[in-house]
Design an enzyme around this catalytic site. Structure first.
Site, PDB file in Angstrom:
ATOM      1  N   CYS A   1      39.571  43.683  41.581  1.00  0.00           N
ATOM      2  CA  CYS A   1      40.067  45.129  42.186  1.00  0.00           C
ATOM      3  C   CYS A   1      40.589  45.691  41.054  1.00  0.00           C
ATOM      4  O   CYS A   1      40.479  46.677  41.168  1.00  0.00           O
ATOM      5  CB  CYS A   1      40.890  44.384  42.861  1.00  0.00           C
TER       6      CYS A   1
HETATM    7  N1  LIG Z   1      41.782  38.968  47.048  1.00  0.00           N
HETATM    8  C1  LIG Z   1      41.425  40.578  46.390  1.00  0.00           C
HETATM    9  O1  LIG Z   1      41.738  41.211  46.441  1.00  0.00           O
HETATM   10  C2  LIG Z   1      40.354  39.963  45.749  1.00  0.00           C
HETATM   11  C3  LIG Z   1      39.659  41.243  44.703  1.00  0.00           C
HETATM   12  C4  LIG Z   1      38.308  40.902  43.956  1.00  0.00           C
HETATM   13  C5  LIG Z   1      38.051  39.627  43.791  1.00  0.00           C
HETATM   14  N2  LIG Z   1      38.836  38.625  44.327  1.00  0.00           N
HETATM   15  C6  LIG Z   1      38.125  37.515  44.156  1.00  0.00           C
HETATM   16  O2  LIG Z   1      38.014  36.457  45.480  1.00  0.00           O
HETATM   17  C7  LIG Z   1      37.867  35.492  45.457  1.00  0.00           C
HETATM   18  C8  LIG Z   1      38.261  34.524  46.978  1.00  0.00           C
HETATM   19  O3  LIG Z   1      39.702  35.795  46.606  1.00  0.00           O
HETATM   20  P1  LIG Z   1      40.131  35.838  48.177  1.00  0.00           P
HETATM   21  O4  LIG Z   1      42.009  36.685  47.041  1.00  0.00           O
HETATM   22  O5  LIG Z   1      39.512  36.096  49.341  1.00  0.00           O
HETATM   23  O6  LIG Z   1      41.025  33.755  47.859  1.00  0.00           O
HETATM   24  P2  LIG Z   1      41.381  33.442  49.249  1.00  0.00           P
HETATM   25  O7  LIG Z   1      42.262  34.263  50.147  1.00  0.00           O
HETATM   26  O8  LIG Z   1      42.557  32.531  48.185  1.00  0.00           O
HETATM   27  O9  LIG Z   1      40.363  32.675  50.135  1.00  0.00           O
HETATM   28  C9  LIG Z   1      39.475  31.289  48.942  1.00  0.00           C
HETATM   29  C10 LIG Z   1      38.418  30.583  50.108  1.00  0.00           C
HETATM   30  O10 LIG Z   1      38.664  30.035  48.967  1.00  0.00           O
HETATM   31  C11 LIG Z   1      37.676  29.223  49.842  1.00  0.00           C
HETATM   32  N3  LIG Z   1      37.457  28.037  49.199  1.00  0.00           N
HETATM   33  C12 LIG Z   1      38.657  27.107  47.937  1.00  0.00           C
HETATM   34  N4  LIG Z   1      37.919  26.055  47.896  1.00  0.00           N
HETATM   35  C13 LIG Z   1      36.966  25.959  48.070  1.00  0.00           C
HETATM   36  C14 LIG Z   1      35.716  25.388  47.510  1.00  0.00           C
HETATM   37  N5  LIG Z   1      36.099  24.076  47.245  1.00  0.00           N
HETATM   38  N6  LIG Z   1      34.048  25.465  47.739  1.00  0.00           N
HETATM   39  C15 LIG Z   1      34.274  26.712  49.025  1.00  0.00           C
HETATM   40  N7  LIG Z   1      35.061  26.948  49.141  1.00  0.00           N
HETATM   41  C16 LIG Z   1      36.737  27.335  49.401  1.00  0.00           C
HETATM   42  C17 LIG Z   1      39.064  28.946  50.553  1.00  0.00           C
HETATM   43  O11 LIG Z   1      38.847  28.210  51.935  1.00  0.00           O
HETATM   44  P3  LIG Z   1      39.749  27.276  52.670  1.00  0.00           P
HETATM   45  O12 LIG Z   1      40.387  28.913  54.066  1.00  0.00           O
HETATM   46  O13 LIG Z   1      39.239  26.285  53.066  1.00  0.00           O
HETATM   47  O14 LIG Z   1      40.950  27.181  51.446  1.00  0.00           O
HETATM   48  C18 LIG Z   1      38.647  30.292  51.342  1.00  0.00           C
HETATM   49  O15 LIG Z   1      37.817  30.241  52.033  1.00  0.00           O
HETATM   50  C19 LIG Z   1      38.116  34.724  44.110  1.00  0.00           C
HETATM   51  O16 LIG Z   1      37.672  34.795  43.155  1.00  0.00           O
HETATM   52  C20 LIG Z   1      38.558  36.349  43.523  1.00  0.00           C
HETATM   53  O17 LIG Z   1      39.602  36.409  42.503  1.00  0.00           O
HETATM   54  C21 LIG Z   1      40.140  38.711  45.302  1.00  0.00           C
END
Ligand SMILES: NC(=O)c1ccc[n+]([C@@H]2O[C@H](COP(=O)([O-])OP(=O)(O)OC[C@H]3O[C@@H](n4cnc5c(N)ncnc54)[C@H](OP(=O)(O)O)[C@@H]3O)[C@@H](O)[C@H]2O)c1
Length: 346
Positions: A159
Site C-alpha cells: 500500500c
Molecule cells: N491492510 C492493508 O492495507 C494491506 C494493503 C496491501 C497489502 N496487504 C497485505 O494483504 C495481506 C492481508 O492483509 P490484511 O490487512 O487483510 O490482513 P488481516 O486483516 O489480518 O487478514 C488476514 C487474513 O489472512 C487469513 N489467514 C491468517 N492465517 C492464515 C492461514 N494460515 N491460512 C489461510 N489464511 C490465513 C486471516 O484469517 P482469519 O480471519 O481466520 O484470521 C484473514 O482472513 C497481508 O499480506 C498484507 O500485508 C494489506
C-alpha cells in the site's frame, strides 16, 4: 468460441475474513467476469457467513468462508486465486498453486522483492522458492505493459509503495539521486490488518498521531526497487499511523538534476496516466486529500514546485485497502483477462 464479453473466470479468495480479503470478496462478487467459487479464512474450524465478509454483502449470496484447505481450494477449480494472507502463508501456498496450474494474484509481500537475500532481512524468513521471485510480475498496474496477460504470478504492490511509486515513477529519470528522496507516508490503521496488539487499539490510536518503523519498514526495499534507486541513493521512508481507519497520504520531497517547469512535470504525468481512468493528477499547486479517494479504487496526485523548479513536494493519496490492495488486484485480474482496468470497479 467464447466471446470475451461473455467469459467468466472462476476465482477464489484466501484470507477473505481479513480487511483486504473482505474488500476482494465484495468486488469480485459484483464483477461481471468473475465467479467467486470459494472463499477461505485462516480459522482452524467453523464457517464465516458470506454476508459477514463485508458491509456491502449484507444482502448478497455467495460461498461462506471455510478454514483454508488446499484440496478444498483445488476442488473449486479456480482459474485464479487471490491470496490476502500473512506473508509466510503466501510464500508456502503460492508455489503449490502454481505447480498445479492455477494462476495467482498475491496481495502479500512474499513475491514482491526480486532478491531472495532480502527476505530474511526484511520479512524474517528464508524464501522457499527464490526462482519465482524472478518470474513474478510486480503489479503496479499503470506501469505494466502486457506482461500481466500471460502472468502466472502477480505480486500485488504494497500500500505505501503504491502511493509513493505512482507519484514518483513518472518523474524518476529527472530526480537527482545525489540528494535524499524523502517520503513521509501516513496510513489509516486498517493498513496493519486485523491486529489485536495494544498499539493498534482504539485508546492508543484515537486522537493520536505517530511515526514508526523508521529505517526498518519492509516497504522501504520495495520502494527502492520500484524506483531503481540501487544501494547508493538515499531513501528516507517514514511511515506514520493516522487516527483514521483507511487511506494513505504520502508527502514526498524530491530534488531534480535540472530545474523543471510545472508544464514539464504535468506533461510527464499526463504521458504516464493519459490512458488511466483510476489515477488523477491535479493542476500545479492543488494538493489531494484523503477524503477524495477513500472508499474508491482511485489515486490522486498533486505537486508543488519549489526553489525555481529545482525541488518539488509531491502528494499522493489512495485508499490502502483498494488501490493499495484489493482494487489494484482486480485491475491486475482485468489485465490478465483483457478487460478494461475499471471493469467491476465502477
Ligand atoms: N491492510 C492493508 O492495507 C494491506 C494493503 C496491501 C497489502 N496487504 C497485505 O494483504 C495481506 C492481508 O492483509 P490484511 O490487512 O487483510 O490482513 P488481516 O486483516 O489480518 O487478514 C488476514 C487474513 O489472512 C487469513 N489467514 C491468517 N492465517 C492464515 C492461514 N494460515 N491460512 C489461510 N489464511 C490465513 C486471516 O484469517 P482469519 O480471519 O481466520 O484470521 C484473514 O482472513 C497481508 O499480506 C498484507 O500485508 C494489506
Amino acid at each position: 468460441m467464447t466471446n470475451l464479453s461473455d467469459a467468466v473466470a472462476s476465482v477464489a479468495v484466501v484470507g477473505a475474513t481479513g480487511y483486504a480479503g473482505g474488500e476482494l470478496a465484495a468486488i469480485l462478487s459484483r464483477h461481471p467476469h468473475a465467479n467467486l467459487a470459494a472463499v477461505f479464512s485462516g480459522a482452524k474450524s467453523g464457517t464465516t457467513p458470506f454476508r459477514s465478509l463485508h458491509p456491502s454483502l449484507s444482502r448478497a449470496t455467495g460461498p461462506d468462508a471455510v478454514p483454508f484447505d488446499l484440496d478444498l481450494l483445488l476442488a473449486a477449480k479456480p482459474d485464479v486465486v487471490f491470496l490476502a494472507t500473512p506473508n509466510e502463508i503466501a510464500a508456502e501456498v503460492v508455489p503449490q498453486l502454481l505447480d498445479r496450474g492455477v494462476r495467482v494474484i498475491d496481495l502479500s509481500g512474499a513475491f514482491r522483492l526480486r532478491e531472495s537475500a532480502s527476505y530474511p532481512t526484511w520479512y524474517g524468513f528464508e524464501h522457499p522458492r527464490a526462482e519465482l521471485l524472478r518470474e513474478a510480475v510486480y503489479g503496479l498496474t499503470e506501469f505494466c505493459n502486457g506482461e500481466l496477460t500471460t502472468a502466472r504470478l502477480v505480486a500485488n504492490p504494497g500500500c505505501y509503495p503504491t502511493s509513493v511509486l505512482l507519484a514518483v515513477r513518472p518523474l524518476a529519470a529527472l530526480i537527482d539521486r545525489d540528494q535524499p528522496l524523502i517520503c513521509d507516508s501516513m496510513s489509516g490503521i486498517s493498513g496493519a490488518g486485523k491486529k489485536s496488539e495494544l498499539a493498534y487499539s482504539f485508546a492508543e490510536v484515537f486522537g493520536n498521531f505517530k511515526a514508526y518503523g523508521v529505517a526498518g519498514h519492509r516497504h522501504e526495499p520495495e520502494i527502492r526497487q520500484g524506483l531503481k534507486l540501487g544501494d547508493r541513493a538515499t531513501l528516507i521512508f517514514v511511515p506514520h499511523l493516522l487516527p483514521t481507519v483507511r487511506g494513505i497520504l504520502s508527502t514526498i520531497h524530491v530534488a531534480f538534476t535540472e530545474p523543471l517547469t510545472a508544464e514539464h512535470v504535468l506533461a510527464l504525468y499526463t504521458k504516464a496516466y493519459a490512458a488511466s481512468h483510476l489515477v488523477t493528477v491535479l493542476p500545479h499547486g492543488q494538493l489531494p486529500e484523503l477524503k477524495d479517494v477513500v472508499n474508491t479504487p482511485r489515486a490522486e496526485i498533486g505537486f508543488q514546485l519549489l526553489q525555481g523548479g529545482k525541488r518539488a513536494v509531491l502528494v499522493s493519496v489512495i485508499d490502502n485497502l483498494l488501490k493499495g490492495a484489493a482494487s489494484q488486484a482486480v485491475q491486475n485480474f482485468n489485465r490478465m483477462f483483457g478487460y478494461p482496468d475499471t471493469e467491476g470497479l465502477s
